[in-house]
Design an enzyme around this catalytic site. Sequence first.
Site, PDB file in Angstrom:
ATOM      1  N   ALA A   1       0.845  -1.203   0.000  1.00 38.03           N
ATOM      2  CA  ALA A   1       0.000   0.000   0.000  1.00 38.03           C
ATOM      3  C   ALA A   1       0.875   1.245   0.000  1.00 38.03           C
ATOM      4  O   ALA A   1       0.703   2.140   0.821  1.00 38.03           O
ATOM      5  CB  ALA A   1      -0.927  -0.030   1.210  1.00 38.03           C
TER       6      ALA A   1
ATOM      7  N   SER B   1       3.003   4.106  -2.849  1.00 39.74           N
ATOM      8  CA  SER B   1       2.541   5.139  -3.783  1.00 39.74           C
ATOM      9  C   SER B   1       1.683   4.555  -4.906  1.00 39.74           C
ATOM     10  O   SER B   1       0.514   4.921  -5.059  1.00 39.74           O
ATOM     11  CB  SER B   1       3.737   5.874  -4.388  1.00 39.74           C
ATOM     12  OG  SER B   1       4.578   6.348  -3.368  1.00 39.74           O
TER      13      SER B   1
ATOM     14  N   GLY C   1       0.609   1.411  -5.315  1.00 41.44           N
ATOM     15  CA  GLY C   1      -0.430   0.509  -4.803  1.00 41.44           C
ATOM     16  C   GLY C   1      -1.666   1.297  -4.398  1.00 41.44           C
ATOM     17  O   GLY C   1      -2.798   0.927  -4.719  1.00 41.44           O
TER      18      GLY C   1
ATOM     19  N   ARG D   1       1.657  -3.300  10.783  1.00 41.43           N
ATOM     20  CA  ARG D   1       1.190  -2.377   9.733  1.00 41.43           C
ATOM     21  C   ARG D   1      -0.332  -2.458   9.583  1.00 41.43           C
ATOM     22  O   ARG D   1      -0.981  -1.457   9.315  1.00 41.43           O
ATOM     23  CB  ARG D   1       1.874  -2.688   8.384  1.00 41.43           C
ATOM     24  CG  ARG D   1       3.367  -2.438   8.369  1.00 41.43           C
ATOM     25  CD  ARG D   1       3.721  -0.966   8.487  1.00 41.43           C
ATOM     26  NE  ARG D   1       3.488  -0.220   7.270  1.00 41.43           N
ATOM     27  CZ  ARG D   1       3.230   1.095   7.226  1.00 41.43           C
ATOM     28  NH1 ARG D   1       3.147   1.783   8.354  1.00 41.43           N
ATOM     29  NH2 ARG D   1       3.061   1.710   6.086  1.00 41.43           N
TER      30      ARG D   1
ATOM     31  N   ASN E   1       9.596  -1.243 -11.638  1.00 42.72           N
ATOM     32  CA  ASN E   1      10.442  -0.550 -12.607  1.00 42.72           C
ATOM     33  C   ASN E   1      11.638  -1.443 -12.914  1.00 42.72           C
ATOM     34  O   ASN E   1      12.011  -2.284 -12.114  1.00 42.72           O
ATOM     35  CB  ASN E   1      10.921   0.754 -11.960  1.00 42.72           C
ATOM     36  CG  ASN E   1      11.244   1.798 -12.998  1.00 42.72           C
ATOM     37  OD1 ASN E   1      11.200   1.541 -14.207  1.00 42.72           O
ATOM     38  ND2 ASN E   1      11.574   2.986 -12.537  1.00 42.72           N
TER      39      ASN E   1
ATOM     40  N   ARG F   1       4.141   9.461  -1.496  1.00 37.50           N
ATOM     41  CA  ARG F   1       3.456   9.447  -0.199  1.00 37.50           C
ATOM     42  C   ARG F   1       3.768  10.742   0.532  1.00 37.50           C
ATOM     43  O   ARG F   1       4.931  11.101   0.671  1.00 37.50           O
ATOM     44  CB  ARG F   1       3.974   8.288   0.642  1.00 37.50           C
ATOM     45  CG  ARG F   1       3.691   6.937   0.040  1.00 37.50           C
ATOM     46  CD  ARG F   1       3.828   5.867   1.105  1.00 37.50           C
ATOM     47  NE  ARG F   1       5.022   5.065   0.900  1.00 37.50           N
ATOM     48  CZ  ARG F   1       5.295   3.978   1.608  1.00 37.50           C
ATOM     49  NH1 ARG F   1       4.480   3.580   2.560  1.00 37.50           N
ATOM     50  NH2 ARG F   1       6.379   3.287   1.381  1.00 37.50           N
TER      51      ARG F   1
ATOM     52  N   LYS G   1      12.670   1.759 -21.416  1.00 34.36           N
ATOM     53  CA  LYS G   1      12.578   2.583 -20.203  1.00 34.36           C
ATOM     54  C   LYS G   1      13.827   2.390 -19.348  1.00 34.36           C
ATOM     55  O   LYS G   1      14.358   3.350 -18.772  1.00 34.36           O
ATOM     56  CB  LYS G   1      11.312   2.200 -19.424  1.00 34.36           C
ATOM     57  CG  LYS G   1      10.974   3.192 -18.337  1.00 34.36           C
ATOM     58  CD  LYS G   1       9.590   2.985 -17.768  1.00 34.36           C
ATOM     59  CE  LYS G   1       9.362   3.970 -16.624  1.00 34.36           C
ATOM     60  NZ  LYS G   1       8.565   3.422 -15.544  1.00 34.36           N
TER      61      LYS G   1
ATOM     62  N   SER H   1      13.843   9.894 -10.225  1.00 33.44           N
ATOM     63  CA  SER H   1      13.395   9.070  -9.091  1.00 33.44           C
ATOM     64  C   SER H   1      14.605   8.596  -8.273  1.00 33.44           C
ATOM     65  O   SER H   1      14.537   8.539  -7.045  1.00 33.44           O
ATOM     66  CB  SER H   1      12.577   7.878  -9.583  1.00 33.44           C
ATOM     67  OG  SER H   1      13.313   7.164 -10.549  1.00 33.44           O
TER      68      SER H   1
HETATM   69  P1  NAP Z   1       6.600   2.569  -2.283  1.00 32.44           P
HETATM   70  O1  NAP Z   1       5.823   3.839  -2.165  1.00 32.44           O
HETATM   71  O2  NAP Z   1       7.871   2.415  -1.488  1.00 32.44           O
HETATM   72  O3  NAP Z   1       5.613   1.379  -1.923  1.00 32.44           O
HETATM   73  C1  NAP Z   1       6.042   0.047  -1.781  1.00 32.44           C
HETATM   74  C2  NAP Z   1       5.118  -0.605  -0.771  1.00 32.44           C
HETATM   75  O4  NAP Z   1       5.404  -2.003  -0.723  1.00 32.44           O
HETATM   76  C3  NAP Z   1       5.287  -0.071   0.665  1.00 32.44           C
HETATM   77  O5  NAP Z   1       4.023   0.326   1.138  1.00 32.44           O
HETATM   78  C4  NAP Z   1       5.810  -1.279   1.439  1.00 32.44           C
HETATM   79  O6  NAP Z   1       5.336  -1.372   2.747  1.00 32.44           O
HETATM   80  C5  NAP Z   1       5.213  -2.407   0.621  1.00 32.44           C
HETATM   81  N1  NAP Z   1       5.841  -3.703   0.866  1.00 32.44           N
HETATM   82  C6  NAP Z   1       7.140  -4.061   0.754  1.00 32.44           C
HETATM   83  N2  NAP Z   1       7.300  -5.352   1.084  1.00 32.44           N
HETATM   84  C7  NAP Z   1       6.071  -5.828   1.416  1.00 32.44           C
HETATM   85  C8  NAP Z   1       5.581  -7.090   1.847  1.00 32.44           C
HETATM   86  N3  NAP Z   1       6.394  -8.125   2.011  1.00 32.44           N
HETATM   87  N4  NAP Z   1       4.257  -7.214   2.092  1.00 32.44           N
HETATM   88  C9  NAP Z   1       3.419  -6.145   1.944  1.00 32.44           C
HETATM   89  N5  NAP Z   1       3.820  -4.935   1.529  1.00 32.44           N
HETATM   90  C10 NAP Z   1       5.138  -4.766   1.273  1.00 32.44           C
HETATM   91  O7  NAP Z   1       6.994   2.254  -3.801  1.00 32.44           O
HETATM   92  P2  NAP Z   1       6.330   2.845  -5.149  1.00 32.44           P
HETATM   93  O8  NAP Z   1       6.869   4.209  -5.386  1.00 32.44           O
HETATM   94  O9  NAP Z   1       4.859   2.632  -5.149  1.00 32.44           O
HETATM   95  O10 NAP Z   1       7.014   1.899  -6.231  1.00 32.44           O
HETATM   96  C11 NAP Z   1       6.593   0.577  -6.501  1.00 32.44           C
HETATM   97  C12 NAP Z   1       7.212   0.172  -7.841  1.00 32.44           C
HETATM   98  O11 NAP Z   1       6.609   0.970  -8.867  1.00 32.44           O
HETATM   99  C13 NAP Z   1       8.726   0.462  -7.921  1.00 32.44           C
HETATM  100  O12 NAP Z   1       9.357  -0.535  -8.671  1.00 32.44           O
HETATM  101  C14 NAP Z   1       8.784   1.788  -8.665  1.00 32.44           C
HETATM  102  O13 NAP Z   1       9.996   1.983  -9.369  1.00 32.44           O
HETATM  103  C15 NAP Z   1       7.614   1.643  -9.625  1.00 32.44           C
HETATM  104  N6  NAP Z   1       7.072   2.953 -10.078  1.00 32.44           N
HETATM  105  C16 NAP Z   1       6.734   3.912  -9.162  1.00 32.44           C
HETATM  106  C17 NAP Z   1       6.223   5.122  -9.617  1.00 32.44           C
HETATM  107  C18 NAP Z   1       5.818   6.213  -8.652  1.00 32.44           C
HETATM  108  O14 NAP Z   1       5.477   7.303  -9.121  1.00 32.44           O
HETATM  109  N7  NAP Z   1       5.826   6.006  -7.357  1.00 32.44           N
HETATM  110  C19 NAP Z   1       6.053   5.328 -11.001  1.00 32.44           C
HETATM  111  C20 NAP Z   1       6.390   4.328 -11.886  1.00 32.44           C
HETATM  112  C21 NAP Z   1       6.913   3.123 -11.422  1.00 32.44           C
HETATM  113  P3  NAP Z   1       5.682  -0.345   3.937  1.00 32.44           P
HETATM  114  O15 NAP Z   1       4.730   0.800   3.736  1.00 32.44           O
HETATM  115  O16 NAP Z   1       5.376  -1.165   5.148  1.00 32.44           O
HETATM  116  O17 NAP Z   1       7.123  -0.002   3.769  1.00 32.44           O
END
Ligand code: NAP
Length: 305
Positions: free
Chosen positions: A10, A12, A14, A37, A105, A133, A184, A252
Amino acid sequence: MSTTWHILGAGSLGTLWATRLARAGVPVTLIVRDQARLQAYEAQGALTLVEHGEARSYPIPAQTPDSAEPIRRLLVACKAYDAESAVAQLAPRLAPDAELILLQNGLGSQDAVAARVPHARCLYASSTEGAFRDGDWRVVFAGHGYTWLGDASHPVPPIWLDDLTAAGIPHEWSTDILTRLWRKLALNCAINPLTVLHQCRNGGLEAHHCEVATLCGELSELLQRCGQPAAAEDLQQEVERVIHATAANYSSMYQDVDSRRRTEISYLLGYACKAARRHSLHLRHLEQLESRLIAHLQSLGLPSD
Ligand code: NAP
Protein backbone atom coordinates in the site's frame (compact mmCIF):
# COMPACT_ATOMS: atom_id res chain seq x y z
CA MET A 1 -19.52 -10.80 -8.60
CA SER A 2 -16.30 -9.60 -10.14
CA THR A 3 -12.93 -10.90 -9.00
CA THR A 4 -11.25 -9.14 -6.08
CA TRP A 5 -8.02 -7.26 -6.77
CA HIS A 6 -5.53 -8.06 -4.01
CA ILE A 7 -3.02 -5.21 -3.85
CA LEU A 8 0.35 -6.20 -2.42
CA GLY A 9 2.03 -3.05 -1.08
CA ALA A 10 0.00 0.00 0.00
CA GLY A 11 2.70 2.47 -1.07
CA SER A 12 2.54 5.14 -3.78
CA LEU A 13 1.49 3.12 -6.82
CA GLY A 14 -0.43 0.51 -4.80
CA THR A 15 -2.57 3.25 -3.26
CA LEU A 16 -3.02 5.02 -6.60
CA TRP A 17 -4.42 1.83 -8.13
CA ALA A 18 -6.39 0.65 -5.06
CA THR A 19 -8.24 3.93 -4.55
CA ARG A 20 -9.19 4.38 -8.21
CA LEU A 21 -10.42 0.77 -8.50
CA ALA A 22 -12.37 1.06 -5.22
CA ARG A 23 -14.10 4.29 -6.21
CA ALA A 24 -15.28 2.59 -9.42
CA GLY A 25 -16.92 -0.11 -7.28
CA VAL A 26 -14.36 -2.82 -8.09
CA PRO A 27 -13.67 -5.12 -5.09
CA VAL A 28 -10.20 -4.41 -3.67
CA THR A 29 -8.28 -5.82 -0.67
CA LEU A 30 -4.92 -4.54 0.54
CA ILE A 31 -2.16 -6.85 1.72
CA VAL A 32 0.12 -5.04 4.14
CA ARG A 33 3.48 -6.23 5.45
CA ASP A 34 2.58 -7.57 8.89
CA GLN A 35 0.28 -7.33 11.92
CA ALA A 36 1.85 -4.06 13.10
CA ARG A 37 1.19 -2.38 9.73
CA LEU A 38 -2.35 -3.81 9.69
CA GLN A 39 -3.03 -2.29 13.09
CA ALA A 40 -1.61 1.04 11.96
CA TYR A 41 -3.83 0.95 8.86
CA GLU A 42 -6.93 -0.04 10.82
CA ALA A 43 -6.32 2.85 13.23
CA GLN A 44 -6.42 5.16 10.19
CA GLY A 45 -9.26 3.19 8.59
CA ALA A 46 -8.76 4.27 4.99
CA LEU A 47 -6.36 5.11 2.19
CA THR A 48 -6.33 8.72 1.08
CA LEU A 49 -5.69 9.88 -2.48
CA VAL A 50 -4.88 13.53 -3.11
CA GLU A 51 -5.76 14.53 -6.65
CA HIS A 52 -5.83 18.09 -8.02
CA GLY A 53 -5.25 19.28 -4.43
CA GLU A 54 -8.36 17.50 -3.15
CA ALA A 55 -8.07 14.63 -0.63
CA ARG A 56 -10.56 11.73 -0.67
CA SER A 57 -10.47 8.70 1.61
CA TYR A 58 -11.46 5.15 0.73
CA PRO A 59 -12.07 2.56 3.52
CA ILE A 60 -10.56 -0.40 1.67
CA PRO A 61 -10.34 -3.70 3.61
CA ALA A 62 -6.85 -4.94 4.48
CA GLN A 63 -5.17 -8.15 5.61
CA THR A 64 -1.69 -9.58 6.23
CA PRO A 65 0.08 -12.09 3.95
CA ASP A 66 -0.85 -14.97 6.27
CA SER A 67 -4.62 -14.54 5.81
CA ALA A 68 -6.20 -17.70 4.36
CA GLU A 69 -8.25 -16.00 1.61
CA PRO A 70 -7.41 -17.35 -1.87
CA ILE A 71 -6.00 -14.87 -4.40
CA ARG A 72 -6.98 -14.88 -8.06
CA ARG A 73 -5.74 -11.43 -9.11
CA LEU A 74 -2.71 -9.85 -7.48
CA LEU A 75 -1.30 -6.42 -8.19
CA VAL A 76 2.32 -6.45 -7.02
CA ALA A 77 3.11 -2.86 -6.02
CA CYS A 78 6.28 -3.32 -3.94
CA LYS A 79 9.70 -2.02 -4.89
CA ALA A 80 11.66 -4.30 -7.25
CA TYR A 81 13.94 -5.50 -4.42
CA ASP A 82 10.95 -6.62 -2.27
CA ALA A 83 8.78 -8.19 -4.99
CA GLU A 84 10.17 -11.74 -5.05
CA SER A 85 10.08 -12.38 -1.30
CA ALA A 86 6.72 -10.63 -0.90
CA VAL A 87 5.14 -12.82 -3.62
CA ALA A 88 6.82 -15.99 -2.31
CA GLN A 89 4.96 -15.50 0.99
CA LEU A 90 1.67 -15.49 -0.91
CA ALA A 91 2.39 -18.48 -3.18
CA PRO A 92 0.30 -20.94 -1.09
CA ARG A 93 -2.72 -18.62 -1.39
CA LEU A 94 -2.68 -18.34 -5.19
CA ALA A 95 -5.63 -19.99 -6.97
CA PRO A 96 -4.81 -22.31 -9.91
CA ASP A 97 -5.90 -19.59 -12.38
CA ALA A 98 -4.15 -16.73 -10.54
CA GLU A 99 -2.86 -13.72 -12.47
CA LEU A 100 -0.18 -11.34 -11.20
CA ILE A 101 0.35 -7.81 -12.49
CA LEU A 102 3.91 -6.65 -11.83
CA LEU A 103 4.34 -2.88 -11.56
CA GLN A 104 8.09 -2.88 -10.83
CA ASN A 105 10.44 -0.55 -12.61
CA GLY A 106 13.47 -1.97 -14.43
CA LEU A 107 14.07 -5.63 -15.22
CA GLY A 108 15.04 -8.72 -13.28
CA SER A 109 12.43 -8.69 -10.53
CA GLN A 110 9.72 -9.89 -12.95
CA ASP A 111 11.66 -13.06 -13.85
CA ALA A 112 12.45 -13.68 -10.18
CA VAL A 113 8.75 -13.43 -9.29
CA ALA A 114 7.64 -15.62 -12.22
CA ALA A 115 10.12 -18.32 -11.18
CA ARG A 116 8.60 -18.35 -7.68
CA VAL A 117 5.05 -18.92 -8.99
CA PRO A 118 5.50 -20.96 -12.19
CA HIS A 119 1.79 -21.85 -12.48
CA ALA A 120 0.49 -18.28 -12.30
CA ARG A 121 0.19 -15.94 -15.27
CA CYS A 122 2.54 -12.99 -14.79
CA LEU A 123 1.79 -9.77 -16.64
CA TYR A 124 4.31 -6.96 -16.81
CA ALA A 125 3.49 -3.27 -16.58
CA SER A 126 5.38 -0.14 -17.52
CA SER A 127 3.92 3.08 -16.18
CA THR A 128 4.53 6.77 -16.67
CA GLU A 129 2.12 7.71 -13.88
CA GLY A 130 3.69 9.42 -10.88
CA ALA A 131 2.70 9.38 -7.21
CA PHE A 132 4.36 9.93 -3.86
CA ARG A 133 3.46 9.45 -0.20
CA ASP A 134 3.03 12.61 1.82
CA GLY A 135 2.01 10.69 4.94
CA ASP A 136 1.24 7.15 6.06
CA TRP A 137 -1.64 5.70 3.99
CA ARG A 138 -1.84 8.94 1.99
CA VAL A 139 -0.68 9.43 -1.59
CA VAL A 140 -0.47 12.41 -3.92
CA PHE A 141 -1.23 11.77 -7.61
CA ALA A 142 1.63 13.86 -8.98
CA GLY A 143 1.87 12.99 -12.66
CA HIS A 144 -0.83 11.79 -14.97
CA GLY A 145 0.43 9.25 -17.46
CA TYR A 146 -0.14 5.92 -19.03
CA THR A 147 0.36 2.27 -18.15
CA TRP A 148 1.27 -0.35 -20.73
CA LEU A 149 0.51 -3.95 -19.81
CA GLY A 150 1.63 -7.10 -21.54
CA ASP A 151 2.48 -10.74 -21.22
CA ALA A 152 5.77 -11.75 -22.85
CA SER A 153 4.59 -15.32 -23.38
CA HIS A 154 0.92 -14.89 -24.26
CA PRO A 155 -0.41 -12.11 -26.51
CA VAL A 156 -4.11 -12.34 -25.57
CA PRO A 157 -5.29 -9.47 -23.31
CA PRO A 158 -7.06 -10.38 -20.05
CA ILE A 159 -10.75 -9.51 -19.54
CA TRP A 160 -10.01 -7.45 -16.41
CA LEU A 161 -8.71 -4.56 -18.54
CA ASP A 162 -12.40 -3.53 -18.35
CA ASP A 163 -11.88 -2.86 -14.60
CA LEU A 164 -9.08 -0.43 -15.47
CA THR A 165 -11.30 1.34 -17.98
CA ALA A 166 -14.08 1.62 -15.36
CA ALA A 167 -11.55 2.97 -12.84
CA GLY A 168 -10.26 5.60 -15.29
CA ILE A 169 -6.72 4.13 -15.24
CA PRO A 170 -5.30 5.05 -18.66
CA HIS A 171 -3.79 1.90 -20.13
CA GLU A 172 -2.98 0.01 -23.28
CA TRP A 173 -2.35 -3.64 -23.97
CA SER A 174 1.12 -4.06 -25.39
CA THR A 175 2.35 -7.01 -27.43
CA ASP A 176 5.95 -5.81 -27.05
CA ILE A 177 6.09 -5.15 -23.32
CA LEU A 178 9.70 -6.35 -23.05
CA THR A 179 10.77 -3.79 -25.65
CA ARG A 180 9.01 -1.08 -23.60
CA LEU A 181 10.66 -2.20 -20.36
CA TRP A 182 14.10 -2.34 -22.02
CA ARG A 183 13.61 1.11 -23.56
CA LYS A 184 12.58 2.58 -20.20
CA LEU A 185 15.52 0.87 -18.51
CA ALA A 186 17.92 2.36 -21.09
CA LEU A 187 16.46 5.87 -20.60
CA ASN A 188 16.80 5.44 -16.86
CA CYS A 189 20.44 4.25 -17.15
CA ALA A 190 21.35 7.24 -19.33
CA ILE A 191 19.76 9.83 -17.03
CA ASN A 192 19.20 8.80 -13.40
CA PRO A 193 22.70 7.75 -12.24
CA LEU A 194 24.22 10.92 -13.72
CA THR A 195 21.72 13.14 -11.92
CA VAL A 196 22.81 11.49 -8.66
CA LEU A 197 26.53 11.81 -9.40
CA HIS A 198 26.29 15.40 -10.69
CA GLN A 199 23.72 16.30 -7.99
CA CYS A 200 21.42 17.97 -10.47
CA ARG A 201 17.92 18.12 -11.91
CA ASN A 202 17.40 16.26 -15.21
CA GLY A 203 18.00 19.51 -17.09
CA GLY A 204 21.46 19.79 -15.52
CA LEU A 205 22.55 16.97 -17.83
CA GLU A 206 22.41 19.36 -20.78
CA ALA A 207 25.83 20.47 -19.54
CA HIS A 208 27.08 16.86 -19.80
CA HIS A 209 26.07 16.21 -23.39
CA CYS A 210 29.14 14.14 -24.33
CA GLU A 211 28.87 11.85 -21.31
CA VAL A 212 25.18 11.23 -22.07
CA ALA A 213 25.89 10.59 -25.77
CA THR A 214 28.65 8.06 -24.95
CA LEU A 215 26.35 6.18 -22.59
CA CYS A 216 23.58 6.14 -25.21
CA GLY A 217 26.01 4.60 -27.71
CA GLU A 218 26.91 1.81 -25.29
CA LEU A 219 23.29 1.24 -24.24
CA SER A 220 22.25 0.96 -27.91
CA GLU A 221 24.95 -1.67 -28.45
CA LEU A 222 23.66 -3.57 -25.41
CA LEU A 223 20.03 -3.46 -26.58
CA GLN A 224 21.03 -4.78 -30.02
CA ARG A 225 23.03 -7.60 -28.42
CA CYS A 226 20.11 -8.49 -26.12
CA GLY A 227 17.79 -8.91 -29.12
CA GLN A 228 16.00 -5.58 -28.54
CA PRO A 229 16.81 -3.54 -31.70
CA ALA A 230 13.49 -1.65 -31.54
CA ALA A 231 14.34 -0.42 -28.03
CA ALA A 232 17.65 0.94 -29.39
CA GLU A 233 16.13 3.03 -32.17
CA ASP A 234 16.99 6.74 -31.85
CA LEU A 235 17.81 6.23 -28.18
CA GLN A 236 20.05 9.27 -27.89
CA GLN A 237 17.44 11.59 -29.44
CA GLU A 238 14.81 10.35 -27.01
CA VAL A 239 17.14 10.69 -24.02
CA GLU A 240 17.87 14.28 -25.05
CA ARG A 241 14.16 14.95 -25.54
CA VAL A 242 13.35 13.59 -22.05
CA ILE A 243 16.15 15.61 -20.45
CA HIS A 244 14.77 18.74 -22.08
CA ALA A 245 11.08 18.01 -21.39
CA THR A 246 11.71 17.12 -17.72
CA ALA A 247 14.48 19.67 -17.13
CA ALA A 248 12.95 20.99 -13.89
CA ASN A 249 12.39 17.51 -12.36
CA TYR A 250 14.59 15.47 -10.06
CA SER A 251 14.90 11.84 -11.23
CA SER A 252 13.40 9.07 -9.09
CA MET A 253 16.90 7.83 -8.21
CA TYR A 254 17.96 11.33 -7.19
CA GLN A 255 14.88 11.57 -4.96
CA ASP A 256 15.56 8.15 -3.40
CA VAL A 257 19.16 9.12 -2.57
CA ASP A 258 18.13 12.57 -1.37
CA SER A 259 15.59 10.98 1.01
CA ARG A 260 18.13 8.33 2.04
CA ARG A 261 15.96 5.52 0.64
CA ARG A 262 17.30 2.38 -0.98
CA THR A 263 17.49 2.74 -4.78
CA GLU A 264 16.49 0.13 -7.38
CA ILE A 265 20.02 0.18 -8.90
CA SER A 266 20.26 -3.63 -9.22
CA TYR A 267 17.19 -3.67 -11.47
CA LEU A 268 18.30 -0.72 -13.63
CA LEU A 269 21.99 0.04 -14.23
CA GLY A 270 23.03 -3.14 -12.38
CA TYR A 271 20.78 -5.24 -14.63
CA ALA A 272 22.20 -3.58 -17.76
CA CYS A 273 25.81 -4.19 -16.67
CA LYS A 274 25.07 -7.81 -15.77
CA ALA A 275 23.43 -8.38 -19.18
CA ALA A 276 26.50 -6.89 -20.90
CA ARG A 277 28.83 -9.21 -18.98
CA ARG A 278 26.62 -12.20 -19.86
CA HIS A 279 27.05 -11.32 -23.54
CA SER A 280 30.83 -10.73 -23.08
CA LEU A 281 30.26 -7.14 -24.11
CA HIS A 282 32.79 -4.72 -22.66
CA LEU A 283 30.99 -1.38 -22.13
CA ARG A 284 33.64 0.72 -20.40
CA HIS A 285 31.60 3.84 -19.61
CA LEU A 286 28.55 1.95 -18.38
CA GLU A 287 30.75 -0.15 -16.08
CA GLN A 288 32.50 2.96 -14.79
CA LEU A 289 29.13 4.58 -14.18
CA GLU A 290 28.04 1.58 -12.11
CA SER A 291 31.28 1.63 -10.06
CA ARG A 292 30.98 5.38 -9.47
CA LEU A 293 27.35 5.08 -8.41
CA ILE A 294 28.03 2.17 -6.05
CA ALA A 295 30.97 4.06 -4.48
CA HIS A 296 28.76 7.15 -4.09
CA LEU A 297 25.93 5.19 -2.42
CA GLN A 298 28.42 3.49 -0.09
CA SER A 299 30.00 6.83 0.81
CA LEU A 300 26.53 7.97 1.93
CA GLY A 301 25.98 4.80 3.94
CA LEU A 302 23.14 3.69 1.61
CA PRO A 303 22.63 0.14 0.28
CA SER A 304 24.40 -0.29 -3.07
CA ASP A 305 22.42 -3.32 -4.28
P1 NAP B 1 6.60 2.57 -2.28
O1 NAP B 1 5.82 3.84 -2.16
O2 NAP B 1 7.87 2.42 -1.49
O3 NAP B 1 5.61 1.38 -1.92
C1 NAP B 1 6.04 0.05 -1.78
C2 NAP B 1 5.12 -0.61 -0.77
O4 NAP B 1 5.40 -2.00 -0.72
C3 NAP B 1 5.29 -0.07 0.67
O5 NAP B 1 4.02 0.33 1.14
C4 NAP B 1 5.81 -1.28 1.44
O6 NAP B 1 5.34 -1.37 2.75
C5 NAP B 1 5.21 -2.41 0.62
N1 NAP B 1 5.84 -3.70 0.87
C6 NAP B 1 7.14 -4.06 0.75
N2 NAP B 1 7.30 -5.35 1.08
C7 NAP B 1 6.07 -5.83 1.42
C8 NAP B 1 5.58 -7.09 1.85
N3 NAP B 1 6.39 -8.12 2.01
N4 NAP B 1 4.26 -7.21 2.09
C9 NAP B 1 3.42 -6.15 1.94
N5 NAP B 1 3.82 -4.94 1.53
C10 NAP B 1 5.14 -4.77 1.27
O7 NAP B 1 6.99 2.25 -3.80
P2 NAP B 1 6.33 2.84 -5.15
O8 NAP B 1 6.87 4.21 -5.39
O9 NAP B 1 4.86 2.63 -5.15
O10 NAP B 1 7.01 1.90 -6.23
C11 NAP B 1 6.59 0.58 -6.50
C12 NAP B 1 7.21 0.17 -7.84
O11 NAP B 1 6.61 0.97 -8.87
C13 NAP B 1 8.73 0.46 -7.92
O12 NAP B 1 9.36 -0.53 -8.67
C14 NAP B 1 8.78 1.79 -8.67
O13 NAP B 1 10.00 1.98 -9.37
C15 NAP B 1 7.61 1.64 -9.62
N6 NAP B 1 7.07 2.95 -10.08
C16 NAP B 1 6.73 3.91 -9.16
C17 NAP B 1 6.22 5.12 -9.62
C18 NAP B 1 5.82 6.21 -8.65
O14 NAP B 1 5.48 7.30 -9.12
N7 NAP B 1 5.83 6.01 -7.36
C19 NAP B 1 6.05 5.33 -11.00
C20 NAP B 1 6.39 4.33 -11.89
C21 NAP B 1 6.91 3.12 -11.42
P3 NAP B 1 5.68 -0.35 3.94
O15 NAP B 1 4.73 0.80 3.74
O16 NAP B 1 5.38 -1.17 5.15
O17 NAP B 1 7.12 0.00 3.77
